[in-house]
Design an enzyme around this catalytic site. Structure first.
Site, PDB file in Angstrom:
ATOM      1  N   LEU A  24       0.815  -1.213   0.000  1.00 54.39           N
ATOM      2  CA  LEU A  24       0.000   0.000   0.000  1.00 54.39           C
ATOM      3  C   LEU A  24       0.849   1.263   0.000  1.00 54.39           C
ATOM      4  O   LEU A  24       0.433   2.306  -0.475  1.00 54.39           O
ATOM      5  CB  LEU A  24      -0.920   0.015   1.228  1.00 54.39           C
ATOM      6  CG  LEU A  24      -2.002  -1.078   1.285  1.00 54.39           C
ATOM      7  CD1 LEU A  24      -2.712  -1.042   2.628  1.00 54.39           C
ATOM      8  CD2 LEU A  24      -3.004  -0.899   0.153  1.00 54.39           C
ATOM      9  N   GLY A  25       2.026   1.177   0.576  1.00 53.76           N
ATOM     10  CA  GLY A  25       2.887   2.355   0.646  1.00 53.76           C
ATOM     11  C   GLY A  25       4.135   2.016   1.423  1.00 53.76           C
ATOM     12  O   GLY A  25       4.328   0.900   1.904  1.00 53.76           O
ATOM     13  N   GLY A  27       8.173   3.855   3.148  1.00 51.53           N
ATOM     14  CA  GLY A  27       9.073   4.967   3.380  1.00 51.53           C
ATOM     15  C   GLY A  27      10.361   4.459   3.971  1.00 51.53           C
ATOM     16  O   GLY A  27      10.677   3.262   3.910  1.00 51.53           O
ATOM     17  N   PHE A  29      11.143   3.987   6.948  1.00 52.75           N
ATOM     18  CA  PHE A  29      11.014   3.140   8.133  1.00 52.75           C
ATOM     19  C   PHE A  29      10.456   1.771   7.821  1.00 52.75           C
ATOM     20  O   PHE A  29      10.415   0.902   8.691  1.00 52.75           O
ATOM     21  CB  PHE A  29      10.102   3.810   9.169  1.00 52.75           C
ATOM     22  CG  PHE A  29       8.680   3.970   8.701  1.00 52.75           C
ATOM     23  CD1 PHE A  29       7.735   2.994   8.969  1.00 52.75           C
ATOM     24  CD2 PHE A  29       8.294   5.099   7.999  1.00 52.75           C
ATOM     25  CE1 PHE A  29       6.421   3.144   8.538  1.00 52.75           C
ATOM     26  CE2 PHE A  29       6.991   5.252   7.573  1.00 52.75           C
ATOM     27  CZ  PHE A  29       6.054   4.272   7.843  1.00 52.75           C
ATOM     28  N   GLY A  30      10.009   1.525   6.605  1.00 51.25           N
ATOM     29  CA  GLY A  30       9.439   0.230   6.281  1.00 51.25           C
ATOM     30  C   GLY A  30       8.307   0.354   5.279  1.00 51.25           C
ATOM     31  O   GLY A  30       8.297   1.275   4.464  1.00 51.25           O
ATOM     32  N   LYS A  49       1.671  -3.093   8.972  1.00 53.34           N
ATOM     33  CA  LYS A  49       2.812  -2.181   8.924  1.00 53.34           C
ATOM     34  C   LYS A  49       4.060  -2.958   9.312  1.00 53.34           C
ATOM     35  O   LYS A  49       4.100  -3.608  10.364  1.00 53.34           O
ATOM     36  CB  LYS A  49       2.605  -1.010   9.890  1.00 53.34           C
ATOM     37  CG  LYS A  49       1.535  -0.037   9.455  1.00 53.34           C
ATOM     38  CD  LYS A  49       1.527   1.194  10.350  1.00 53.34           C
ATOM     39  CE  LYS A  49       0.527   2.209   9.854  1.00 53.34           C
ATOM     40  NZ  LYS A  49       0.546   3.449  10.675  1.00 53.34           N
ATOM     41  N   ASP A 159      -0.016  14.476  14.788  1.00 54.56           N
ATOM     42  CA  ASP A 159       0.209  14.422  13.335  1.00 54.56           C
ATOM     43  C   ASP A 159      -1.120  14.416  12.577  1.00 54.56           C
ATOM     44  O   ASP A 159      -1.301  13.663  11.634  1.00 54.56           O
ATOM     45  CB  ASP A 159       1.027  13.181  12.982  1.00 54.56           C
ATOM     46  CG  ASP A 159       1.671  13.298  11.595  1.00 54.56           C
ATOM     47  OD1 ASP A 159       1.597  14.399  11.007  1.00 54.56           O
ATOM     48  OD2 ASP A 159       2.223  12.306  11.111  1.00 54.56           O
TER      49      ASP A 159
END
Length: 504
Positions: A24-25, A27, A29-30, A49, A159
């Site tokens: 799905l996405g 960055g 960090f993983g 995640k 956030d």
């Protein structure tokens, strides 16, 4: 969604086995994957995640990464099931496997959570354009209780932004707050392991205290929520972090003064000048007064009426009719008798006129009209006309309402959406009639239906007639307890609907 290269692995966690479907996405960090929980009978979808802790990070950064990731898992586990608007935690585990990219043993941490089918609001804004005020009110009605809940449990999100709010595809008026970890900020070195403050990557939503790395509090989340609402309402993204400098709500004619002032107060630079809690904002939204006036002398509140469909600015009266007929309107009636500042005017004569919208309508001498200020709190209702004998119980009435629509929207498109929404919104609905109808010699539409009043548990009957002019829908709705409907129908049809005059 990009496919995972090679064979899709099955992960074994503490509570289930998970077949990865696609990425799905990701960055620094993983990565985040869509997966199926093989241990459930329905083989439900879930989001996984995967946190990768690279060997080149310092021990301090590794500690911060793990702490942030564990924090998100804890928030989801503690609050997800109880909030209703936070994804639930299904599993949390770690594993050492061979990194497919580096071909070396690598420690991975996994967080398995509820899959929310839908779009985040950043994507929705890009695809559909700016949000209507009514839709933003629904968003606030969803997210403010979440913030009240997490703040009560000593959690500050830090956030909040459109990309961290999901709009459910299955439930049109439901929004979820996601991403409580902010792991990426740890890796970037924006915070230390004490979590004094988190500075996220899009400072346009952040208050000054967060940008400066100072102590944040609950009002910091409220600032970020207001900044998100400004972008959703205007479609504009500020070039710098000072959203308040951009937020001149008076230059946006489609934004009410009521909401504009509330957002303005949420965006104050000084923490002490903001609302201090989500509850304060919820109360301010539900009052007709200036929200900054704490001495208004009245604790009565009214409901925010959520719009049924996001693709229209305001689609239908039915939500306001069902939810407000015996609740909001009674509150408004009582409120009007207790506070002279409320702009509701009772007209005893035979002609109702609203010069702002160019409307005139006649009504019987033994009926009366309550003229209301056009605002989100009234759901676009500018008047209610009812027999004198029904002034308090509000079981019989004709409502006049105005809704903004897109310029390109045709009458037939609106008809289809309105009828579909009636079927979805009205409990035990039965459609009795639907046909084209002239109103003030204009093309219009009429529908008659019955349903169940969920507040007072009686069967009602309603007739709605509407027409479109200059990107507005003008709606007349006659609603009565089913046994009283025929008794007053002739007055509605022969005197009121027949005399309706639209000058625009």
């Amino acid at each position: 969604m990009n496919e995972i290269q090679g064979q899709l692995p099955i992960l074994t966690g503490n509570r289930g086995r998970y077949q990865l479907l696609g990425r799905l996405g990701g960055g620094s960090f993983g990565d985040t994957f869509l997966a199926i929980d093989l241990n459930t009978l329905t083989q439900r979808y879930c989001v996984i995640k995967r946190l990768r802790i690279d060997s080149h990070h310092s021990p301090e950064i590794v500690a911060g990464i793990k702490k942030a990731f564990e924090k998100e898992a804890k928030v989801l586990e503690d609050l997800g099931d109880r909030s209703g608007n936070i994804p639930c935690l299904y599993d949390y585990f770690s594993s050492t496997v061979t990194d497919p990219e580096l071909s070396t043993p690598q420690e991975f941490n996994y967080l398995v959570q509820q899959y929310i089918e839908g779009e985040d609001l950043k994507k929705e804004l890009e695809q559909q354009g700016r949000f209507s005020e009514a839709k933003v009110l629904v968003l606030l009605n969803n997210i403010l209780p979440v913030l009240k809940f997490i703040h009560k449990n000593n959690v500050i999100h830090r956030d909040i932004k459109p990309s961290n709010i999901m709009h459910s595809k299955e439930e049109d008026n439901k929004f979820y707050l996601i991403d409580f970890g902010a792991v990426k900020q740890v890796i970037k070195g924006d915070i230390d392991t004490t979590e004094k403050s988190m500075v996220f990557g899009t400072p346009a939503y952040a208050p000054l205290e967060q940008i400066r790395g100072e102590k944040v509090d609950y009002s910091s989340d409220l600032y970020a929520l207001a900044a998100s609402c400004v972008q959703l309402l205007t479609g504009e993204f500020p070039d710098d972090s000072r959203v308040k400098n951009l937020w001149n709500w008076q230059k946006y004619p489609y934004i009410s003064e009521h909401l504009g002032k509330i957002l303005e107060r949420m965006l104050q630079e000084d923490l002490d000048h903001r609302f201090q809690s989500a509850q304060e904002i919820m109360e301010a939204l539900n009052k007709r007064d200036d929200p900054s006036d704490k001495n208004n002398g009245d604790d009565q509140t009214t409901e925010i009426i959520p719009p049924p469909k996001p693709q229209f600015i305001k689609v239908l009266l039915i939500t306001a009719i069902i939810l407000t007929t015996t609740g909001v309107l009674i509150a408004i009636y009582r409120y009007q008798n207790q506070d002279s500042q409320v702009n509701i005017k009772t007209i005893p004569g035979q002609l109702f006129e609203d010069k702002q919208f160019g409307i005139e309508i006649k009504y019987p001498q033994d009926w009366k009209a309550e003229k209301q200020e056009y605002s989100p709190l009234t759901g676009g209702t500018i008047a209610k006309i009812f027999p004198n004998t029904f002034s308090l119980n509000l079981e019989v009435g004709l409502f006049i309402r105005i809704e903004d629509i897109q310029k390109s929207q045709t009458l037939s498109e609106y008809n289809q959406a309105a009828i579909e929404q009636i079927k979805k919104s009205v409990k035990n609905v039965q459609i009795l009639e639907q046909q084209s109808k002239k109103i003030d010699n204009r093309e219009g539409y009429q529908i008659v239906y019955t349903g169940e009043d969920q507040i007072n548990n009686f069967r009602f009957k309603a007739m709605e007639v509407w027409t479109i002019s200059n990107s507005k829908v003008y709606i007349l709705t006659y609603r009565a307890e089913e046994k009283l409907y025929d008794e007053f129908l002739q007055y509605v049809e022969q005197t009121m609907i027949k005399s309706f005059d639209l000058k625009s």
